[in-house]
Design an enzyme around this catalytic site. Structure first.
Site, PDB file in Angstrom:
ATOM      1  CG  HIS A  42      -0.129  -0.041   2.514  1.00  0.00           C
ATOM      2  ND1 HIS A  42       0.141  -1.215   3.174  1.00  0.00           N
ATOM      3  CD2 HIS A  42       0.489   0.938   3.233  1.00  0.00           C
ATOM      4  CE1 HIS A  42       0.875  -0.956   4.247  1.00  0.00           C
ATOM      5  NE2 HIS A  42       1.113   0.349   4.303  1.00  0.00           N
ATOM      6  CG  HIS A 127       7.792   4.860   0.365  1.00  0.00           C
ATOM      7  ND1 HIS A 127       7.433   6.036   0.985  1.00  0.00           N
ATOM      8  CD2 HIS A 127       7.901   3.933   1.344  1.00  0.00           C
ATOM      9  CE1 HIS A 127       7.327   5.828   2.289  1.00  0.00           C
ATOM     10  NE2 HIS A 127       7.605   4.559   2.533  1.00  0.00           N
TER      11      HIS A 127
END
Length: 190
Positions: A42, A127
């Site tokens: 995620h 990220h």
């Protein structure tokens, strides 16, 4: 409860990343990294840490408002990098990254307004962590291997409030368990 706000990639993108991670795991020295699992893939927008139960309703209301104020946007997984001298290996994002950054800022502001202690503000860096290392493995070969990686594009249409359940068994390599507590559509999403 331990909470964070996140953007979750769709299953087809998760599958593309799984193929790429399998390729990375075949590189020499990959066994020295602790690879994250598919359920943990995620983009964290804002990490809240332990949130008192009485703050969760206001936090949820404010996250819902932040979602309504944000229009859907397109993203793809792209490339890679490292944090902390090889302590974290990640894939990044391409597409409407500024929209993702704005959503992250709104998710952080929602927590501050709800009374969740957030500490010092840091500029958001999109990220998705794929591996970690305790001893600072040289991540350059993995970063280089990720350089050409690009997933299919998807439209980010919602934001999730996720509960992180830390491992308790003591079994080496056990991963945290993630549970979506709530999810809100971005403004204009169906």
């Amino acid at each position: 409860m331990r909470l964070f706000a996140a953007v979750l990639p769709p299953e087809r993108v998760v599958q593309e990343l799984a193929v790429e991670v399998a390729r990375l795991k075949a590189l020499p020295g990959a066994e020295r990294l602790r690879w994250t699992g598919r359920p943990g893939w995620h983009f964290t927008l804002a990490f809240y840490g332990e949130v008192a139960d009485d703050l969760v309703p206001d936090l949820s209301d404010r996250l819902a408002r932040a979602a309504r104020r944000t229009t859907p946007f397109d993203l793809a997984l792209f490339g890679g990098g490292q944090f902390g001298h090889g302590r974290a290996l990640w894939t990044g994002a391409s597409g409407e990254v500024e929209a993702l950054r704005l959503l992250a800022d709104r998710a952080e502001a929602a927590a501050r307004k709800a009374g969740v202690p957030m500490g010092e503000h840091r500029r958001y860096k999109a990220h998705l962590t794929v591996a970690r290392s305790r001893d600072g493995v040289d991540a350059r070969p993995y970063v280089d291997a990720l350089a050409e990686f690009t997933s299919g594009t998807w439209t980010v249409a919602d934001v999730a409030l996720v509960r992180s359940n830390l491992p308790r068994s003591g079994v080496p390599g056990e991963q945290p368990r993630y549970e979506v507590v709530a999810c809100w559509s971005l403004g204009g999403a169906g």
